[in-house]
Design an enzyme around this catalytic site. Sequence first.
Site, PDB file in Angstrom:
ATOM      1  N   HIS A 168       0.764  -1.152  -0.182  1.00 53.91           N
ATOM      2  CA  HIS A 168       0.073   0.002  -0.173  1.00 53.91           C
ATOM      3  C   HIS A 168       0.945   1.440   0.114  1.00 53.91           C
ATOM      4  O   HIS A 168       1.062   2.272   1.067  1.00 53.91           O
ATOM      5  CB  HIS A 168      -0.908   0.022   1.266  1.00 53.91           C
ATOM      6  CG  HIS A 168      -1.923   1.014   1.420  1.00 53.91           C
ATOM      7  ND1 HIS A 168      -1.628   2.445   1.533  1.00 53.91           N
ATOM      8  CD2 HIS A 168      -3.257   0.764   1.574  1.00 53.91           C
ATOM      9  CE1 HIS A 168      -2.944   2.891   1.520  1.00 53.91           C
ATOM     10  NE2 HIS A 168      -3.870   1.950   1.684  1.00 53.91           N
ATOM     11  N   GLU A 271      -1.009   1.647  -5.529  1.00 54.64           N
ATOM     12  CA  GLU A 271      -0.925   0.244  -4.688  1.00 54.64           C
ATOM     13  C   GLU A 271      -0.824  -0.854  -5.530  1.00 54.64           C
ATOM     14  O   GLU A 271      -1.558  -1.096  -6.491  1.00 54.64           O
ATOM     15  CB  GLU A 271      -1.765   0.101  -3.533  1.00 54.64           C
ATOM     16  CG  GLU A 271      -2.092   1.360  -2.755  1.00 54.64           C
ATOM     17  CD  GLU A 271      -3.386   1.596  -1.970  1.00 54.64           C
ATOM     18  OE1 GLU A 271      -3.908   0.371  -1.667  1.00 54.64           O
ATOM     19  OE2 GLU A 271      -3.813   2.682  -1.845  1.00 54.64           O
TER      20      GLU A 271
HETATM   21  O1  TA6 Z   1      -6.239   1.760  -0.346  1.00 54.16           O
HETATM   22  C1  TA6 Z   1      -6.997   2.854  -0.134  1.00 54.16           C
HETATM   23  C2  TA6 Z   1      -7.688   2.434   1.149  1.00 54.16           C
HETATM   24  O2  TA6 Z   1      -8.500   1.264   1.109  1.00 54.16           O
HETATM   25  C3  TA6 Z   1      -8.891   3.740   1.373  1.00 54.16           C
HETATM   26  O3  TA6 Z   1     -10.168   3.386   1.224  1.00 54.16           O
HETATM   27  C4  TA6 Z   1      -8.389   3.909   2.916  1.00 54.16           C
HETATM   28  O4  TA6 Z   1      -9.131   3.416   3.732  1.00 54.16           O
HETATM   29  C5  TA6 Z   1      -6.687   3.664   2.959  1.00 54.16           C
HETATM   30  O5  TA6 Z   1      -6.854   2.448   2.312  1.00 54.16           O
HETATM   31  C6  TA6 Z   1      -6.228   3.792   4.071  1.00 54.16           C
HETATM   32  O6  TA6 Z   1      -6.632   2.746   4.808  1.00 54.16           O
HETATM   33  P1  TA6 Z   1      -5.872   2.941   6.559  1.00 54.16           P
HETATM   34  O7  TA6 Z   1      -6.761   1.537   7.078  1.00 54.16           O
HETATM   35  O8  TA6 Z   1      -4.609   2.620   6.540  1.00 54.16           O
HETATM   36  O9  TA6 Z   1      -6.319   4.150   7.171  1.00 54.16           O
END
Ligand code: TA6
Length: 300
Positions: A168, A271
């Site tokens: 991510h 990602e």
């Molecule tokens: O990858 C995008 C996502 O799924 C968004 O929807 C947001 O939730 C982000 O990840 C961050 O997630 P986190 O749990 O690290 O705050």
Amino acid sequence: MHKMDLVALNEEFGMISTLKIEDVSGVPVLIISTPLANARIALQGAQVLAWQPAGHMPVLWTSQRAVYRPGQGVRGGVPVCWPWFGAGEEGQPAHGFVRTRMWTLRETNWVGDRLIVHMGLSDNADTRAIWDHGFDLELQVDIGRTLVIRLVTHNTGHKTFHITDALHTYFLVGDIARTTVTGLDKTAYLDKVLDFKQHVQTGPVTFTGETDRIYQDTTSTCVIHDPAQDRKIVVSKSGSHSTVVWNPWLDKAAKFTDMRPEEYQHMLCVETANVGKDSIALAHGEQHVLETEIGVEVSP
Ligand code: TA6
């Protein structure tokens, strides 16, 4: 973290002027400096926090309000989402349970002028109470003029399991409103901002508001065009059929306690993932490698 553990870690893995392990509010962090690049990696979550190739600005973003605390993921760098991406089942943590656990530093080795750090995590009673499967995970961080991150999943149990996963990655950009991403033209995506309705990308991805898209069935290399910093960031991948593109924009960023609202202007997630219908099935003994390679080019 116990001081003795830190001493033992540095005795076993420290390298004079190249690698030392420091305690950041209870989280062991590897501080790495090679002739080709500097990097920081938290053993909690095996989370790459920083990577800066020689002659370039930092490539990864971490929040100015990032929290370093056992059990809390750091906002930024490259969180490892496994064995599920996104919301889990009722009461389960978002993006799986490995990004807040302490991984084991297994090995460091040089391949030519690149330094590779190997960290591992295996199932135990705690993880089996959450997800009843035998697994061994290894994250390899391969540091040089590019950054290569490999997440190796090994099914050590007796049952086939299905995973969704992601590296991510939070990238540092000069101005999100001037930033574009190419490589996803004509690719179908689920738009989380629009109730996961399916759309098809036309041309470069541009950013004018909260953007949260899961591009599916794509193995393409993406390029982040960052004119505000006169550079392009090239994100190539293997073992991945989904690419997630995310910027929270101001209102969503303001809801995060570990992010200054205005910081949305300087970050962008692209990602390397396997999400939804791109999930991975692994039978007993099988392995899967999710890999991303990140490079940066000056582009005046
Ligand atoms: O990858 C995008 C996502 O799924 C968004 O929807 C947001 O939730 C982000 O990840 C961050 O997630 P986190 O749990 O690290 O705050």
